[in-house]
Design an enzyme around this catalytic site. Structure first.
Site, PDB file in Angstrom:
ATOM      1  N   CYS A 113       0.818  -1.227   0.000  1.00 19.34           N
ATOM      2  CA  CYS A 113       0.000   0.000   0.000  1.00 19.34           C
ATOM      3  C   CYS A 113       0.847   1.270   0.000  1.00 19.34           C
ATOM      4  O   CYS A 113       0.348   2.353  -0.325  1.00 19.34           O
ATOM      5  CB  CYS A 113      -0.958  -0.002   1.181  1.00 19.34           C
ATOM      6  SG  CYS A 113      -2.084  -1.406   1.154  1.00 19.34           S
ATOM      7  N   HIS A 250      -3.278   7.238   1.926  1.00 13.76           N
ATOM      8  CA  HIS A 250      -3.678   5.909   1.459  1.00 13.76           C
ATOM      9  C   HIS A 250      -5.080   5.637   1.991  1.00 13.76           C
ATOM     10  O   HIS A 250      -5.384   5.911   3.156  1.00 13.76           O
ATOM     11  CB  HIS A 250      -2.688   4.867   1.974  1.00 13.76           C
ATOM     12  CG  HIS A 250      -3.176   3.475   1.786  1.00 13.76           C
ATOM     13  ND1 HIS A 250      -3.615   3.009   0.560  1.00 13.76           N
ATOM     14  CD2 HIS A 250      -3.329   2.442   2.664  1.00 13.76           C
ATOM     15  CE1 HIS A 250      -4.001   1.752   0.699  1.00 13.76           C
ATOM     16  NE2 HIS A 250      -3.844   1.388   1.955  1.00 13.76           N
ATOM     17  N   ASN A 280     -10.182  -0.140  -0.695  1.00 15.78           N
ATOM     18  CA  ASN A 280      -8.724  -0.062  -0.627  1.00 15.78           C
ATOM     19  C   ASN A 280      -8.141  -0.709  -1.882  1.00 15.78           C
ATOM     20  O   ASN A 280      -8.212  -1.933  -2.047  1.00 15.78           O
ATOM     21  CB  ASN A 280      -8.252  -0.783   0.633  1.00 15.78           C
ATOM     22  CG  ASN A 280      -6.750  -0.720   0.834  1.00 15.78           C
ATOM     23  OD1 ASN A 280      -6.014  -0.354  -0.077  1.00 15.78           O
ATOM     24  ND2 ASN A 280      -6.293  -1.099   2.013  1.00 15.78           N
TER      25      ASN A 280
END
Ligand code: ACO
Length: 323
Positions: A113, A250, A280
């Site tokens: 990520c 993020h 996500n």
């Protein structure tokens, strides 16, 4: 001083959007649980035969068009992904070929990520050193392929997508005097390995495996590390959180972003949020969020913007830039 300026952003989401309602017909979950715990309402899922490189290619073409560039202008293509098409060659190489880019370098970066922050930092350093003038930085993922769809604690959290930016080195002066990336900061702590990982790979099981996560631990680390990374970048530029216009974090979970904003003393309105519509998408969340905020006119020239991410490894980091 040479600085890297974002001259174009691009985005791509697969056509198929899957709502929480739809998921709850297949998995023991509910729209209420997912929205309250994460802020997610839907995610996009790649079609059969649609690979990470395809998503990346769409986002790259969008970014190039908005930057007014062609593939021939690109000196380096850096692609962040944890879900490459194949073990090798790099997905970046495939995108390079599809773009018709006949020169320069193309490679993948793997920091899950945090991948886009890592990729941006590498590209920025190359631009500052004069090793390249124009860089294409992409975050692209098909996490739907590594989810255990029988594990409700993880499969509801992720989606597929890609975002891209074109960076151009500028020598300063004129209208670009203050613009560009001020600094990047990267961190990792490999002792967090088992908190968030995929239980397979070419060297272990020979299969790609599935994502496993200790959600609460990851939550705690994400809030602390992302806030710290923003603070460090501000301090190293003699700036404070009061100077920030936007944070583009993020996008894992709205509660992580809210807690991070609180720690930094920022309002919810200063945080760019796309997790509700996209879930996500790992390395793709930041360029997707940047593209959204750029397209709707929120990001204005000269504003101070912080990008921050935390992911498996653990890895984390930040990019501080003037838009
Ligand atoms: N639907 C319904 N119930 C569920 C679901 C679901 N999808 N998933 C878990 N539950 C249940 C659990 O079984 C448990 O039930 P029990 O109390 O009867 O045992 C209950 O909900 C609570 O489970 P917890 O795991 O304790 O829930 P928590 O409040 O910690 O929330 C969550 C879980 C949302 C995963 C949270 O820990 C989190 O957001 N962590 C961050 C993880 C993350 O976003 N990772 C992304 C990758 S890392 C990154 O990008 C930074």
């Amino acid at each position: 001083m040479r600085r890297s300026i974002v001259i174009g952003c691009g985005a791509y989401l697969p056509e198929k959007a899957v709502s929480n309602e739809e998921l709850s017909r297949r998995i023991d979950t509910s729209d209420d649980w997912i929205r309250q715990r994460t802020g997610i309402r839907q995610r996009h899922i790649a079609a059969d035969g649609e690979f990470t490189s395809h998503l990346a290619l769409h986002a790259a073409r969008d970014a190039l068009a908005r930057a007014g560039c062609t593939a021939g202008d690109i000196d380096v293509l850096v692609l962040a992904t944890a879900t490459p098409d194949n073990t090798f060659p790099a997905t970046a190489a495939r995108v390079q070929a599809e773009l018709g880019m006949k020169r320069g370098a193309a490679f993948d970066v793997q920091a899950v990520c945090s991948g886009f922050v890592y990729a941006t930092s590498i590209a920025d350093n190359m631009l500052r050193l004069g090793q390249a003038t124009t860089a294409l930085v992409i975050g692209a993922e098909t996490f739907s392929r590594i989810l255990d769809w029988s594990d409700r604690s993880t499969c509801v959290l992720f989606g597929d997508g890609a975002g891209a930016v074109v960076l151009r080195a500028a020598g300063g002066g004129g209208t670009n005097a203050d613009r560009g990336i001020l600094s990047t900061h990267l961190f990792s702590d490999g002792s967090g390995y088992e908190m968030l990982y995929v239980d397979g790979g070419p060297s272990t099981t020979g299969k790609s495996g599935h994502l496993r996560m200790h959600g609460r631990e990851v939550f705690r680390h994400a809030v602390t590390r992302m806030a710290e990374a923003v603070e460090i970048s501000l301090q190293s530029n003699n700036l404070s959180a009061d100077d920030l216009d936007w944070v583009v974090p993020h996008q894992a979970n709205i509660r992580i972003m809210d807690s991070m904003a609180k720690r930094l003393g920022l309002s919810r309105e200063q945080i760019v949020v796309t997790v509700d519509r996209q879930a996500n998408t790992s390395a793709a969340t930041i360029p997707l969020a940047l593209a959204a905020a750029d397209a709707d006119g929120r990001l204005k020239q000269g504003q101070l913007v912080s990008l921050t991410a935390m992911g498996g490894g653990f890895t984390w980091g930040s990019v501080l830039l003037r838009w």
